[in-house]
Design a protein around this motif. Structure first.
Motif, PDB file in Angstrom:
ATOM      1  N   LYS A 121       0.807  -1.224   0.000  1.00 52.38           N
ATOM      2  CA  LYS A 121       0.000   0.000   0.000  1.00 52.38           C
ATOM      3  C   LYS A 121       0.842   1.278   0.000  1.00 52.38           C
ATOM      4  O   LYS A 121       0.469   2.286   0.595  1.00 52.38           O
ATOM      5  CB  LYS A 121      -0.984  -0.003   1.166  1.00 52.38           C
ATOM      6  CG  LYS A 121      -1.984  -1.129   1.071  1.00 52.38           C
ATOM      7  CD  LYS A 121      -2.992  -1.054   2.192  1.00 52.38           C
ATOM      8  CE  LYS A 121      -4.035  -2.112   2.011  1.00 52.38           C
ATOM      9  NZ  LYS A 121      -3.757  -3.357   2.639  1.00 52.38           N
ATOM     10  N   TYR A 122       1.983   1.233  -0.666  1.00 56.97           N
ATOM     11  CA  TYR A 122       2.822   2.402  -0.881  1.00 56.97           C
ATOM     12  C   TYR A 122       2.859   2.682  -2.379  1.00 56.97           C
ATOM     13  O   TYR A 122       2.653   1.779  -3.185  1.00 56.97           O
ATOM     14  CB  TYR A 122       4.249   2.158  -0.366  1.00 56.97           C
ATOM     15  CG  TYR A 122       4.377   2.316   1.119  1.00 56.97           C
ATOM     16  CD1 TYR A 122       4.704   3.538   1.682  1.00 56.97           C
ATOM     17  CD2 TYR A 122       4.141   1.255   1.974  1.00 56.97           C
ATOM     18  CE1 TYR A 122       4.814   3.690   3.048  1.00 56.97           C
ATOM     19  CE2 TYR A 122       4.251   1.388   3.340  1.00 56.97           C
ATOM     20  CZ  TYR A 122       4.585   2.617   3.870  1.00 56.97           C
ATOM     21  OH  TYR A 122       4.686   2.765   5.220  1.00 56.97           O
ATOM     22  N   PRO A 123       3.133   3.919  -2.777  1.00 62.36           N
ATOM     23  CA  PRO A 123       3.200   4.215  -4.216  1.00 62.36           C
ATOM     24  C   PRO A 123       4.312   3.415  -4.889  1.00 62.36           C
ATOM     25  O   PRO A 123       5.435   3.355  -4.386  1.00 62.36           O
ATOM     26  CB  PRO A 123       3.506   5.711  -4.274  1.00 62.36           C
ATOM     27  CG  PRO A 123       3.147   6.246  -2.937  1.00 62.36           C
ATOM     28  CD  PRO A 123       3.305   5.128  -1.967  1.00 62.36           C
ATOM     29  N   GLY A 124       3.986   2.819  -6.008  1.00 65.24           N
ATOM     30  CA  GLY A 124       4.964   2.003  -6.710  1.00 65.24           C
ATOM     31  C   GLY A 124       6.141   2.799  -7.237  1.00 65.24           C
ATOM     32  O   GLY A 124       7.254   2.287  -7.330  1.00 65.24           O
ATOM     33  N   ASP A 151       3.199   0.073   8.653  1.00 64.57           N
ATOM     34  CA  ASP A 151       2.027  -0.477   7.964  1.00 64.57           C
ATOM     35  C   ASP A 151       1.084   0.651   7.557  1.00 64.57           C
ATOM     36  O   ASP A 151       0.850   1.590   8.310  1.00 64.57           O
ATOM     37  CB  ASP A 151       1.296  -1.469   8.867  1.00 64.57           C
ATOM     38  CG  ASP A 151       2.113  -2.725   9.108  1.00 64.57           C
ATOM     39  OD1 ASP A 151       2.879  -3.110   8.211  1.00 64.57           O
ATOM     40  OD2 ASP A 151       1.989  -3.315  10.203  1.00 64.57           O
ATOM     41  N   ARG A 152       0.537   0.518   6.355  1.00 60.90           N
ATOM     42  CA  ARG A 152      -0.423   1.481   5.829  1.00 60.90           C
ATOM     43  C   ARG A 152      -1.801   0.853   5.844  1.00 60.90           C
ATOM     44  O   ARG A 152      -1.969  -0.312   5.484  1.00 60.90           O
ATOM     45  CB  ARG A 152      -0.071   1.844   4.385  1.00 60.90           C
ATOM     46  CG  ARG A 152       1.118   2.739   4.314  1.00 60.90           C
ATOM     47  CD  ARG A 152       0.579   4.102   4.023  1.00 60.90           C
ATOM     48  NE  ARG A 152       1.648   5.052   4.002  1.00 60.90           N
ATOM     49  CZ  ARG A 152       1.582   6.193   4.649  1.00 60.90           C
ATOM     50  NH1 ARG A 152       0.532   6.501   5.347  1.00 60.90           N
ATOM     51  NH2 ARG A 152       2.562   7.048   4.583  1.00 60.90           N
ATOM     52  N   LYS A 153      -2.790   1.628   6.231  1.00 58.84           N
ATOM     53  CA  LYS A 153      -4.177   1.124   6.223  1.00 58.84           C
ATOM     54  C   LYS A 153      -4.782   1.273   4.825  1.00 58.84           C
ATOM     55  O   LYS A 153      -5.551   0.453   4.396  1.00 58.84           O
ATOM     56  CB  LYS A 153      -4.999   1.898   7.243  1.00 58.84           C
ATOM     57  CG  LYS A 153      -4.432   1.787   8.642  1.00 58.84           C
ATOM     58  CD  LYS A 153      -5.503   1.492   9.631  1.00 58.84           C
ATOM     59  CE  LYS A 153      -5.017   1.567  11.041  1.00 58.84           C
ATOM     60  NZ  LYS A 153      -4.177   0.566  11.518  1.00 58.84           N
ATOM     61  N   LYS A 154      -4.421   2.338   4.144  1.00 63.68           N
ATOM     62  CA  LYS A 154      -4.914   2.538   2.783  1.00 63.68           C
ATOM     63  C   LYS A 154      -3.796   3.095   1.935  1.00 63.68           C
ATOM     64  O   LYS A 154      -2.822   3.659   2.433  1.00 63.68           O
ATOM     65  CB  LYS A 154      -6.131   3.462   2.755  1.00 63.68           C
ATOM     66  CG  LYS A 154      -5.874   4.830   3.351  1.00 63.68           C
ATOM     67  CD  LYS A 154      -7.138   5.643   3.351  1.00 63.68           C
ATOM     68  CE  LYS A 154      -6.877   6.967   4.065  1.00 63.68           C
ATOM     69  NZ  LYS A 154      -8.017   7.794   4.129  1.00 63.68           N
ATOM     70  N   ARG A 155      -3.958   2.952   0.639  1.00 63.52           N
ATOM     71  CA  ARG A 155      -2.923   3.383  -0.291  1.00 63.52           C
ATOM     72  C   ARG A 155      -2.919   4.895  -0.407  1.00 63.52           C
ATOM     73  O   ARG A 155      -3.965   5.540  -0.493  1.00 63.52           O
ATOM     74  CB  ARG A 155      -3.182   2.744  -1.655  1.00 63.52           C
ATOM     75  CG  ARG A 155      -2.048   2.925  -2.589  1.00 63.52           C
ATOM     76  CD  ARG A 155      -2.159   1.923  -3.740  1.00 63.52           C
ATOM     77  NE  ARG A 155      -1.123   2.202  -4.675  1.00 63.52           N
ATOM     78  CZ  ARG A 155      -1.298   2.894  -5.792  1.00 63.52           C
ATOM     79  NH1 ARG A 155      -2.479   3.322  -6.104  1.00 63.52           N
ATOM     80  NH2 ARG A 155      -0.288   3.117  -6.594  1.00 63.52           N
TER      81      ARG A 155
END
Length: 158
Positions: A121-124, A151-155
């Motif tokens: 959920k991180y920018p590619g 940890d990311r909950k949303k992108r």
């Protein structure tokens, strides 16, 4: 025997020699500083290796990869990254083809890390930090730290 007495005796013995005590001790000091510099660089490389291996092992565990310990083995680490990114592990053998294999392997690893970062959920496009000259390596180390331990909950949308 004092240092001055030693250098005087050394110069008397080496009267016909090319090297004098000042040259000898100057070379020894230079050699010692060179050794300290090499040791410092090796320690920095060791810390970078441990940090990146630990980060990739954490990423692999969070993506439920069964053989996360492969992050500690240099070439197997690349195979693991390729597998996590959806490629076959055998592409790592391109590393044995100088230049003609390294370029496509580098592109495959960038694509694989792009996919891995999106799974976490991180920018590619964070994977493109590998391409940035000079500071890219440092930026990449910071990014894999965030991707592995935060940890990311949303992108994030940029």
């Amino acid at each position: 025997m004092t240092f001055e007495q030693f250098t005087q005796q050394f110069n008397e013995v080496c009267e016909g020699c090319i090297t004098k005590s000042s040259d000898f001790f100057g070379g020894a000091i230079f050699g010692g500083l060179l050794l300290l510099g090499i040791l410092f660089i090796l320690i920095i490389i060791g810390f970078i290796y441990v940090y990146s291996s630990w980060a990739w092992m954490t990423i692999a565990k969070k993506l439920k990869y069964k053989k996360a310990w492969l992050a500690w083995i240099p070439i197997a680490n690349g195979a693991m990254i390729l597998q996590l990114g959806g490629f076959h592990w055998a592409w790592i053998f391109l590393i044995f083809l100088p230049i003609l294999g390294w370029i496509p392997l580098f592109v495959l690893i960038i694509i694989a890390t792009w996919r891995i970062f999106e799974k976490r959920k991180y920018p590619g496009w964070f994977s493109l930090s590998m391409v940035i000259p000079k500071l890219g390596g440092l930026v990449y180390l910071v990014i894999i730290g965030f991707v592995s331990w935060k940890d990311r909950k949303k992108r994030i949308k940029f």
